[in-house]
Each structure stands twice: as C-alpha cells, then as structure tokens.
Write a protein that holds these residues in place. Sequence first.
Motif, short mmCIF file in Angstrom:
data_model
loop_
_atom_site.label_atom_id
_atom_site.label_comp_id
_atom_site.label_asym_id
_atom_site.label_seq_id
_atom_site.Cartn_x
_atom_site.Cartn_y
_atom_site.Cartn_z
N PRO A 104 0.60 -1.07 0.05
CA PRO A 104 0.11 -0.11 -0.05
C PRO A 104 0.88 1.20 -0.13
N VAL A 105 0.28 2.34 -0.69
CA VAL A 105 0.73 3.86 -0.76
C VAL A 105 -0.13 4.38 0.18
N HIS A 106 0.20 5.79 0.45
CA HIS A 106 -0.55 6.80 1.20
C HIS A 106 -1.01 7.78 0.36
N LYS A 107 -2.06 7.71 -0.33
CA LYS A 107 -2.62 8.70 -1.31
C LYS A 107 -2.70 10.15 -0.72
N GLY A 108 -2.79 10.55 0.54
CA GLY A 108 -2.70 11.80 1.15
C GLY A 108 -1.13 12.35 1.03
N HIS A 135 -5.81 -3.88 1.81
CA HIS A 135 -5.92 -2.96 2.99
C HIS A 135 -4.80 -1.85 2.69
N GLY A 136 -4.85 -0.71 3.73
CA GLY A 136 -3.97 0.30 3.22
C GLY A 136 -2.63 0.47 4.04
N THR A 137 -2.09 1.44 4.42
CA THR A 137 -0.86 1.57 4.87
C THR A 137 -0.77 1.32 6.53
N ALA A 138 -1.97 1.34 7.18
CA ALA A 138 -1.80 0.89 8.60
C ALA A 138 -0.85 1.65 9.38
N LEU A 139 -0.42 2.97 9.36
CA LEU A 139 0.28 3.69 9.98
C LEU A 139 0.76 3.09 11.58
N ASP A 140 -0.37 2.90 11.88
CA ASP A 140 -0.58 2.64 13.52
C ASP A 140 0.27 1.27 13.78
N LEU A 141 0.41 0.57 12.77
CA LEU A 141 0.94 -0.74 12.95
C LEU A 141 2.33 -1.02 12.51
N ILE A 153 1.07 -7.35 12.28
CA ILE A 153 0.47 -7.18 11.21
C ILE A 153 0.00 -8.66 10.51
N ASP A 154 -1.05 -8.82 9.59
CA ASP A 154 -1.47 -9.98 8.88
C ASP A 154 -1.10 -10.08 7.46
N VAL A 155 -0.36 -10.89 6.96
CA VAL A 155 0.19 -10.83 5.63
C VAL A 155 -0.46 -11.64 4.62
N1 LIG Z 1 -3.55 -0.66 -2.43
C1 LIG Z 1 -3.20 0.36 -1.66
O1 LIG Z 1 -2.31 1.35 -1.98
C2 LIG Z 1 -4.43 1.02 -0.74
C3 LIG Z 1 -3.86 2.24 -0.05
N2 LIG Z 1 -4.59 2.73 0.86
C4 LIG Z 1 -4.38 3.76 1.69
O2 LIG Z 1 -3.98 3.55 3.00
C5 LIG Z 1 -4.05 4.81 3.74
C6 LIG Z 1 -4.53 4.36 5.15
O3 LIG Z 1 -5.96 3.98 4.94
P1 LIG Z 1 -7.06 3.40 5.88
O4 LIG Z 1 -8.30 3.93 5.31
O5 LIG Z 1 -6.74 3.98 7.02
O6 LIG Z 1 -7.03 1.81 5.94
P2 LIG Z 1 -6.05 0.53 6.62
O7 LIG Z 1 -6.27 -0.35 5.74
O8 LIG Z 1 -4.54 1.34 6.27
O9 LIG Z 1 -6.16 0.60 7.97
C7 LIG Z 1 -7.67 0.30 8.35
C8 LIG Z 1 -7.40 -0.64 9.59
O10 LIG Z 1 -7.21 -1.80 9.33
C9 LIG Z 1 -6.05 -2.23 10.13
N3 LIG Z 1 -4.80 -3.05 9.07
C10 LIG Z 1 -4.76 -2.54 7.68
N4 LIG Z 1 -3.80 -3.59 7.13
C11 LIG Z 1 -3.67 -4.65 8.13
C12 LIG Z 1 -2.82 -5.73 8.23
N5 LIG Z 1 -2.31 -6.03 7.20
N6 LIG Z 1 -2.91 -6.42 9.25
C13 LIG Z 1 -3.52 -5.98 10.60
N7 LIG Z 1 -4.13 -4.84 10.49
C14 LIG Z 1 -4.34 -4.28 9.49
C15 LIG Z 1 -5.18 -0.73 10.48
O11 LIG Z 1 -4.29 -0.88 11.58
C16 LIG Z 1 -6.26 -0.03 10.64
O12 LIG Z 1 -6.76 -0.42 12.03
C17 LIG Z 1 -4.87 5.79 2.93
O13 LIG Z 1 -4.02 6.81 2.53
C18 LIG Z 1 -5.41 4.88 1.77
O14 LIG Z 1 -5.84 5.70 0.76
C19 LIG Z 1 -6.17 2.07 1.32
C20 LIG Z 1 -6.45 0.86 0.65
C21 LIG Z 1 -5.37 0.43 -0.32
#
Ligand SMILES: NC(=O)C1=CN([C@@H]2O[C@H](COP(=O)(O)OP(=O)(O)OC[C@H]3O[C@@H](n4cnc5c(N)ncnc54)[C@H](O)[C@@H]3O)[C@@H](O)[C@H]2O)C=CC1
Length: 325
Positions: free
Chosen positions: A116-120, A293-299, A305-307
């Motif tokens: 994942p990349v961070h669009k913002g 999923h996205g970048t999950a900066l918190d993790l 994390i789940d692979v």
């Molecule tokens: N393919 C890509 O490049 C994608 C990028 N994004 C980008 O990611 C950024 C963050 O997006 P959010 O809406 O916050 O979604 P996110 O998927 O990063 O996070 C949502 C929740 O899921 C958890 N999570 C995500 N991936 C996980 C993993 N592999 N294992 C365990 N927990 C996981 C996070 O800790 C968070 O609580 C945004 O800039 C968004 O545009 C979002 C989706 C896909």
Amino acid sequence: MHPLVLTSGEPAGIGPDLCVKLAQESRSQPIVVLGDRTLLKARAQQLGVPLALEDYVPGKPVATAPGRLSVLHLPLAAPVVPGQLDAANAPYVLALMDRALAGCLAGEFAGLVTAPVHKGVINDAGIRFQGHTEYLQEKSRAPHVVMMLAGGGMRVALATTHHPLRAVPDLITRDSLTATLRILAHDLKRYFTDGPPRILVAGLNPHAGESGHLGREEMEVIIPVLEALRTEGLHLTGPLPADTLFRRPLLASHDCVLAMYHDQGLPVLKYASFGAGVNVTLGLPCVRTSVDHGTALDLAGTGAIDVGSLRVAIDTAAAMALHAR
Ligand SMILES: NC(=O)C1=CN([C@@H]2O[C@H](COP(=O)(O)OP(=O)(O)OC[C@H]3O[C@@H](n4cnc5c(N)ncnc54)[C@H](O)[C@@H]3O)[C@@H](O)[C@H]2O)C=CC1
Ligand SMILES: NCC(=O)COP(=O)(O)O
C-alpha cells in the motif's frame, strides 16, 4: 515464469514490514522486492527477524528460501520513522511504481504486486495522485481500466474509482460504463473464467431508481448500456438494487458484481474478507494485483500485521500470468 515484482510502497507504512514478513516464508513464486535496502534491513531489525538481502540481477534466479529476499534497490529521499509520513519520500514511492511498471511492460517481470501507498502524502507533496489504479493507467497509456477486488467468495468491480461521492453520477456515462463492462468481460475471461463471464450490475440509486421515481440514471444510462452490450453477447444481469444484490445464490451464479461506486461495493466485500482479499487492475497491458488494505501507519514497525492479503495478491498475480490468453 519470470519473477513477480513487489513494490514495497509507503516507507512509513506496513509495506516494508509485509515484505520482511513474507521473506520469512518459503515462497513458491519467485519475487523481486523493489525498495530501499537499508529500509528493509532496518525494518527487519525492528521486527527482530533475520533478513539476508540479495541484489536482483536480471535473468539470474531470485531468492525463495526463508530469511532471504531478492531486492531491486531504489534509494529513499529521506530517513524513515515507522508511522510518520514524510512528503519528501513521495517521489521515491512513485519511482518504485515506475520501475516496476517498466519492467512488466518490457517482459522482465511476470506481473506487478503492490504494497500500500498513502494517497494523502503524495498529494501533500504537490503531486496529484488518486491511486495506483489511475496512476498505472496514465503511465501505461491504457485507454480505460477497471478496479476489481476479490475475496469472501465474490468479485466486485467498480464503475467509478477514487472520486468524491458528489462527482459520481456525472462520471457514469454511457461511454464510461460501456468501456468498463467491455474490459470487465474481456479480462475476466482472459485471466479468470473458462466460459463467458456472467456479470451482475448494480443500480446507482436506491431500489435501482424505482422506475425513475428515485433517480433516472438507471433508465437514462445503465439500462440502455446493458441492452446494447447484450446484443454483443455479454452476459449481464441488472441493474439490480445494490442492497439486495449481494445474496449468496445470485453471487454463486455470477462471476462478478459491477458496483457503481467505491463504497457501494467494497464495504460488502471487505466485511466478508478483509485481510484475505486482493485488488486487481483490469485493462492494463500487464498483470497488477495489490493487497486489500492500506498503509496501517498505526502498525508499522510493530510486527502485529496480517500478511494474508499479500499472499493472496501474489498467488493471484501468478495465476493470472499463467492463465492469461
Ligand atoms: N493498495 C493501496 O495502496 C491502498 C492504500 N490505501 C491507503 O492507505 C491509507 C490508510 O487507509 P485506511 O483507510 O486507514 O486503511 P488501512 O487499511 O490502512 O487501515 C484500516 C485498519 O485496518 C488495520 N490494518 C490494515 N492492514 C492491516 C494488516 N495487514 N494487518 C492488520 N491490520 C491491518 C489498520 O491498522 C487499521 O486499523 C490511505 O492513504 C489509503 O488511501 C488504502 C487501501 C489500499
Ligand atoms: N480502495 C482501494 C484502494 O484504495 C486501492 O487503490 P489503488 O491504489 O490500488 O488504486
């Protein structure tokens, strides 16, 4: 098969962690990771796992043993703290995509898998960016692309991608919907199905417009497009109300749902499969898959994390490359 290329994505997010964790497993697919080698080493150290990096040499075998990873190095612009975005590294993130795409188009790699990349933060760097889907379309000069996610026993494609909700109705034109459905039917068959794909199409409005009383897009755009494409031999059901379309019997008798916009289709799929789904771009001149999923900066840097979705993205890209016809 040529190796797949895996872009490690936003350096402050969990992309590098995913690559490091993947490296701990024995891999059946040859994979080259694109990223900064010092970043990958540092993240492995933070996670407390061993990582031996081998420089990728085109044409030479790539590492598949646990603990080893073939890396195509591109340098970061600024040091990275896990979880802390830095717009200075936005050009690095895009350079990963550019190099990976160039390798796929040249036949060096069998397909592209993206972390994942961070669009913002890319936009914060002054670079207009909607997502990989749109970026790869522009860079590969593909006339039209379709975002499709698979997971939980269903595939969901989107008629519109990353746009403000307010803009959505105007983006669903006869031309755009026709192009989307043609690509969807073509690439489902190219990569996934044995026979002609059967596609379930959602309406845009509640109750698919209720005969025009709750919106006219179905009558003026969607129904005429479906009728025209059926005469070309496409197997299309709909438009159906989106709230009752996601039922097991209907899903089981179709190969894909076409939702009209991002949050009409993806919450259903992610509810059923988050962490085990895959995002696929159809209409590109190469295979491209991504995690769901996205970048999950918190993790980032925690190891918690789940692979699973990355594994599915890799397996799907490999299967698409083999199935392509
Ligand atoms: N393919 C890509 O490049 C994608 C990028 N994004 C980008 O990611 C950024 C963050 O997006 P959010 O809406 O916050 O979604 P996110 O998927 O990063 O996070 C949502 C929740 O899921 C958890 N999570 C995500 N991936 C996980 C993993 N592999 N294992 C365990 N927990 C996981 C996070 O800790 C968070 O609580 C945004 O800039 C968004 O545009 C979002 C989706 C896909
Ligand atoms: N919701 C899907 C998503 O944000 C991933 O988009 P992309 O970066 O693959 O275009």
